[in-house]
Design a protein around this motif. Structure first.
Motif, PDB file in Angstrom:
ATOM      1  N   GLN A 410       0.798  -1.122   0.067  1.00 49.05           N
ATOM      2  CA  GLN A 410       0.189  -0.033  -0.224  1.00 49.05           C
ATOM      3  C   GLN A 410       0.910   1.375  -0.043  1.00 49.05           C
ATOM      4  O   GLN A 410       2.095   1.140   0.517  1.00 49.05           O
ATOM      5  N   ALA A 411       0.472   2.324  -0.811  1.00 53.32           N
ATOM      6  CA  ALA A 411       0.941   3.471  -0.636  1.00 53.32           C
ATOM      7  C   ALA A 411       0.280   4.394   0.328  1.00 53.32           C
ATOM      8  O   ALA A 411      -0.462   4.550   0.745  1.00 53.32           O
ATOM      9  N   TRP A 412       1.331   5.276   0.894  1.00 51.23           N
ATOM     10  CA  TRP A 412       1.064   6.267   1.998  1.00 51.23           C
ATOM     11  C   TRP A 412       1.596   7.619   1.769  1.00 51.23           C
ATOM     12  O   TRP A 412       1.923   8.205   2.675  1.00 51.23           O
ATOM     13  N   TYR A 413       1.670   7.953   0.393  1.00 45.64           N
ATOM     14  CA  TYR A 413       2.120   9.327   0.299  1.00 45.64           C
ATOM     15  C   TYR A 413       3.541   9.370   0.674  1.00 45.64           C
ATOM     16  O   TYR A 413       4.431   8.235   0.484  1.00 45.64           O
ATOM     17  N   GLN A 414       3.816  10.347   1.472  1.00 41.21           N
ATOM     18  CA  GLN A 414       5.304  10.541   1.876  1.00 41.21           C
ATOM     19  C   GLN A 414       5.631   9.598   3.171  1.00 41.21           C
ATOM     20  O   GLN A 414       6.712   9.566   3.632  1.00 41.21           O
ATOM     21  N   GLY A 415       4.543   8.691   3.451  1.00 42.29           N
ATOM     22  CA  GLY A 415       4.786   7.791   4.460  1.00 42.29           C
ATOM     23  C   GLY A 415       5.288   6.556   3.791  1.00 42.29           C
ATOM     24  O   GLY A 415       5.870   5.508   4.442  1.00 42.29           O
ATOM     25  N   GLY A 416       5.548   6.511   2.471  1.00 43.14           N
ATOM     26  CA  GLY A 416       6.158   5.632   1.682  1.00 43.14           C
ATOM     27  C   GLY A 416       5.312   4.602   1.129  1.00 43.14           C
ATOM     28  O   GLY A 416       4.114   4.622   0.933  1.00 43.14           O
ATOM     29  N   VAL A 417       5.972   3.166   1.244  1.00 43.95           N
ATOM     30  CA  VAL A 417       5.212   2.152   0.717  1.00 43.95           C
ATOM     31  C   VAL A 417       5.338   0.963   1.821  1.00 43.95           C
ATOM     32  O   VAL A 417       6.214   0.724   2.545  1.00 43.95           O
ATOM     33  N   SER A 418       4.109   0.566   2.093  1.00 44.33           N
ATOM     34  CA  SER A 418       3.964  -0.544   3.441  1.00 44.33           C
ATOM     35  C   SER A 418       3.731  -1.840   2.733  1.00 44.33           C
ATOM     36  O   SER A 418       2.696  -1.945   2.005  1.00 44.33           O
ATOM     37  N   VAL A 419       4.366  -2.886   3.240  1.00 41.02           N
ATOM     38  CA  VAL A 419       3.662  -4.236   2.960  1.00 41.02           C
ATOM     39  C   VAL A 419       3.203  -4.844   4.270  1.00 41.02           C
ATOM     40  O   VAL A 419       3.950  -4.732   5.340  1.00 41.02           O
ATOM     41  N   TRP A 420       1.770  -5.393   4.358  1.00 41.33           N
ATOM     42  CA  TRP A 420       1.246  -5.773   5.692  1.00 41.33           C
ATOM     43  C   TRP A 420       0.566  -7.145   5.635  1.00 41.33           C
ATOM     44  O   TRP A 420       0.041  -7.436   4.597  1.00 41.33           O
ATOM     45  N   ASP A 421       0.188  -7.361   6.574  1.00 44.46           N
ATOM     46  CA  ASP A 421      -0.437  -8.875   6.761  1.00 44.46           C
ATOM     47  C   ASP A 421      -1.769  -8.689   7.472  1.00 44.46           C
ATOM     48  O   ASP A 421      -1.738  -8.011   8.544  1.00 44.46           O
ATOM     49  N   PHE A 422      -3.112  -9.048   6.793  1.00 44.46           N
ATOM     50  CA  PHE A 422      -4.254  -8.967   7.713  1.00 44.46           C
ATOM     51  C   PHE A 422      -4.930 -10.013   7.618  1.00 44.46           C
ATOM     52  O   PHE A 422      -6.272 -10.231   7.945  1.00 44.46           O
ATOM     53  N   THR A 423      -4.085 -11.486   7.580  1.00 44.13           N
ATOM     54  CA  THR A 423      -4.775 -12.725   7.713  1.00 44.13           C
ATOM     55  C   THR A 423      -5.351 -12.676   8.737  1.00 44.13           C
ATOM     56  O   THR A 423      -6.635 -13.433   8.776  1.00 44.13           O
ATOM     57  N   ASP A 424      -5.057 -12.274   9.849  1.00 46.01           N
ATOM     58  CA  ASP A 424      -6.015 -11.963  11.300  1.00 46.01           C
ATOM     59  C   ASP A 424      -6.521 -10.643  11.038  1.00 46.01           C
ATOM     60  O   ASP A 424      -5.973  -9.682  11.519  1.00 46.01           O
ATOM     61  N   SER A 425      -7.692 -10.661  10.851  1.00 48.55           N
ATOM     62  CA  SER A 425      -8.487  -9.439  10.682  1.00 48.55           C
ATOM     63  C   SER A 425      -8.458  -8.389  11.869  1.00 48.55           C
ATOM     64  O   SER A 425      -8.519  -7.351  11.676  1.00 48.55           O
ATOM     65  N   ALA A 426      -8.155  -9.113  13.188  1.00 48.28           N
ATOM     66  CA  ALA A 426      -8.245  -8.282  14.334  1.00 48.28           C
ATOM     67  C   ALA A 426      -6.701  -7.912  14.731  1.00 48.28           C
ATOM     68  O   ALA A 426      -6.695  -7.068  15.608  1.00 48.28           O
ATOM     69  N   LYS A 427      -5.556  -8.496  13.929  1.00 51.55           N
ATOM     70  CA  LYS A 427      -4.277  -8.195  14.505  1.00 51.55           C
ATOM     71  C   LYS A 427      -3.572  -8.041  13.232  1.00 51.55           C
ATOM     72  O   LYS A 427      -2.571  -8.753  12.971  1.00 51.55           O
ATOM     73  N   PRO A 428      -3.845  -7.045  12.420  1.00 53.21           N
ATOM     74  CA  PRO A 428      -2.894  -6.778  11.104  1.00 53.21           C
ATOM     75  C   PRO A 428      -1.429  -6.295  11.679  1.00 53.21           C
ATOM     76  O   PRO A 428      -1.299  -5.608  12.555  1.00 53.21           O
ATOM     77  N   LYS A 429      -0.496  -6.523  10.832  1.00 53.83           N
ATOM     78  CA  LYS A 429       0.715  -6.145  11.109  1.00 53.83           C
ATOM     79  C   LYS A 429       1.731  -5.861  10.059  1.00 53.83           C
ATOM     80  O   LYS A 429       1.503  -6.454   8.892  1.00 53.83           O
ATOM     81  N   GLU A 430       2.519  -4.972  10.028  1.00 51.70           N
ATOM     82  CA  GLU A 430       3.437  -4.536   8.937  1.00 51.70           C
ATOM     83  C   GLU A 430       4.457  -5.375   8.941  1.00 51.70           C
ATOM     84  O   GLU A 430       5.394  -5.776   9.840  1.00 51.70           O
ATOM     85  N   ILE A 431       5.132  -6.006   7.482  1.00 52.63           N
ATOM     86  CA  ILE A 431       6.179  -6.972   7.432  1.00 52.63           C
ATOM     87  C   ILE A 431       7.418  -6.138   6.741  1.00 52.63           C
ATOM     88  O   ILE A 431       8.058  -6.983   6.492  1.00 52.63           O
ATOM     89  N   GLY A 432       6.854  -5.179   5.989  1.00 55.57           N
ATOM     90  CA  GLY A 432       8.232  -4.477   5.148  1.00 55.57           C
ATOM     91  C   GLY A 432       7.584  -3.092   4.946  1.00 55.57           C
ATOM     92  O   GLY A 432       6.535  -2.758   4.873  1.00 55.57           O
ATOM     93  N   TYR A 433       8.697  -2.308   4.492  1.00 57.35           N
ATOM     94  CA  TYR A 433       8.507  -0.881   4.065  1.00 57.35           C
ATOM     95  C   TYR A 433       9.484  -0.508   3.242  1.00 57.35           C
ATOM     96  O   TYR A 433      10.674  -0.725   3.337  1.00 57.35           O
TER      97      TYR A 433
END
Length: 499
Positions: A410-433
């Motif tokens: 996902q793009a976040w403008y000047q927050g850059g690019v994030s790779v994240w995991d939402f396999t557990d809908s209640a506990k999403p987590k970033e795994i790269g940026y």
């Protein structure tokens, strides 16, 4: 010199005092402007206070945020290359893909890249055709371009003209891209309130185009309230010059000028009044669509593409200011909605704004058929605070296709690019940026990644100011996606990766 660093920043940026004023303004007024994404031209840089400038410089010196224009990334992300902007100096916008080509929107037109070698993309064509946003999609030999600024006519030589003028034009443009080196403009369709974004529902003989637009006014001859639906355009593949609007389904039925969507302020302070949709994502394999519609999120059926039917409608009047975009997971039992708090031009990735605003909202889809419901589970926001001179908020992204997992870039403008995991809908987590430091430290300057999408083994990002970036993610969790190869990708028309 470009600096590469895999180190993780501590992100202790002490901007609570400066950001508190911004937060109050956002809560009171909702989106910063009527048109949330940057306007006809890039926003002019706005000076910040001396105290904010000092805080940014202090945070850079302390290593809490990257230095100006410094590139940082997680260990599992590689910055492969960057291609700066060339003949089209405007704001870079959305991306589409077909075979070995990437199509990059820009407020001045669009650019075609040959990405057969992702390490060295080559420019194949640059088409000058001004008109924000120039959201771009492709299907077969056709390319579709959104115009969401009032123009003097429907040509690529048009100039800006007030929307109060009846002769003004905005809507959809169609190009023939059978020759990628020489795209040809073949037709145009005017749509009510223009086309901020669009979504393709492709069929064998025709392509249906769902046109999202909003912000009507009684003073606009072709964009009067209530504007509580979408335009549906039918484009015959063999005769695109016959493209025409075939329906305007009302998604938010109601009485009076406001229709039946979110009323916004003062009923719901800080929330956008729903006067149309910002973006729609369809999942043709499931006859399903999700709409991000300003103050509402909707789930609807597209079994009859000319007559979409709303199944469920949800609101979040506590933490969502502007429902911006939507992404299904592969099983179609979840939707990720984004909140573009501040309209893409504000610094909302800081401690004062917090982790639940300007974030993603993850919703499970429960039930079956027309009884399906959207059920909120959690929020996700990048965990790295940004400077108060960096526009940063949730924006465009796509699935990374791994069977049994729900992974997204996902793009976040000047927050850059994030790779994240939402396999557990209640506990999403970033795994790269991946990100760059602030464009400026003394002004609020609009920039950063507009769209970041995974396509055939690489991540492609269209940076508003810096150009076209190619990234590669190497991680055991994402590596299975490298086996997936597509012939075409419009992210808002989600493929069935494993069907």
């Amino acid at each position: 010199m470009t600096l590469y660093s895999p180190r993780t920043r501590r992100r202790r940026l002490g901007v609570a005092t400066a950001a508190a004023g911004l937060l109050a303004a956002l809560l009171a007024a909702g989106p910063v402007s009527a048109t949330p994404d940057p306007g006809d031209k890039s926003s002019a840089p706005k000076s910040v206070s001396k105290s904010t400038e000092a805080e940014v410089e202090k945070a850079i010196s302390a290593g809490d945020i990257p230095g100006q224009d410094e590139i940082v990334h997680s260990d599992n992300i590689q910055h492969v290359t960057n291609i700066p902007k060339d003949a089209l100096p405007g704001t870079n916008s959305d991306l589409a893909f077909q075979g070995k080509y990437a199509f990059a929107g820009n407020y001045d037109g669009f650019r075609v890249f040959d990405i057969s070698d992702p390490k060295a993309p080559k420019t194949v064509a640059q088409v000058l055709c001004p008109g924000s946003q120039n959201d771009v999609s492709v299907s077969g030999n056709l390319l579709f371009l959104s115009t969401d600024s009032s123009r003097s006519d429907d040509s690529c030589a048009s100039t800006t003209q007030p929307a109060t003028e009846k002769s003004s034009w905005e809507g959809m443009k169609v190009f023939d891209i059978s020759d990628k080196k020489n795209p040809k403009y073949v037709s145009a369709v005017e749509t009510a309130c223009g086309s901020h974004t669009h979504t393709l529902v492709p069929e064998k003989k025709n392509v249906y185009v769902y046109v999202s637009s909003y912000s009507p006014s009684a003073t606009f001859p072709d964009c009067k309230p209530p504007h509580d639906g979408i335009s549906v355009i039918k484009v015959p593949r063999n005769a695109p010059q016959k493209a025409a609007v075939v329906n305007f389904p009302v998604l938010f039925p109601g009485d009076g000028e406001d229709g039946g969507g979110n009323p916004g302020a003062p009923t719901n302070p800080g929330v956008s009044k729903t006067t149309g949709c910002h973006d729609i994502t369809v999942l043709p394999s499931k006859d399903l669509a999700a709409g991000a519609c300003m103050g509402d999120g909707i789930l609807f059926s597209i079994a009859d593409p000319e007559n979409p039917k709303v199944i469920d409608q949800v609101q979040d009047n506590v933490n969502f200011a502007f429902w911006h975009s939507a992404t299904f997971n592969q099983k179609a039992n979840k939707v990720v909605f984004t909140d573009e708090l501040g309209g893409g031009g504000a610094a909302t990735c800081n401690e004062a704004i917090g982790p639940d605003r300007g974030a993603d909202g993850i919703y499970d889809i429960t039930g079956k058929g027309d009884k399906r419901k959207l059920v909120f589970k959690s929020y996700f926001k990048i965990p790295r605070h940004q400077a108060d001179t960096e526009n940063c908020v949730a924006h465009n992204g796509s699935l990374i296709p791994v069977k049994g997992k729900d992974l997204m870039v996902q793009a976040w403008y000047q927050g850059g690019v994030s790779v994240w995991d939402f396999t557990d809908s209640a506990k999403p987590k970033e795994i790269g940026y991946f990100e760059r430091g602030p464009l400026t430290t003394d002004k609020m300057t609009t920039g950063g990644s507009w769209s970041a999408y995974y396509y055939n083994g690489y991540i492609y990002s269209n940076d508003i100011a810096k150009g076209f970036d190619v990234l590669k993610v190497s991680d055991a969790r994402t590596d299975p996606a490298k086996k997936i190869r597509l012939g075409e990708l419009n992210v808002q028309t989600q493929p069935d990766y494993f069907g």
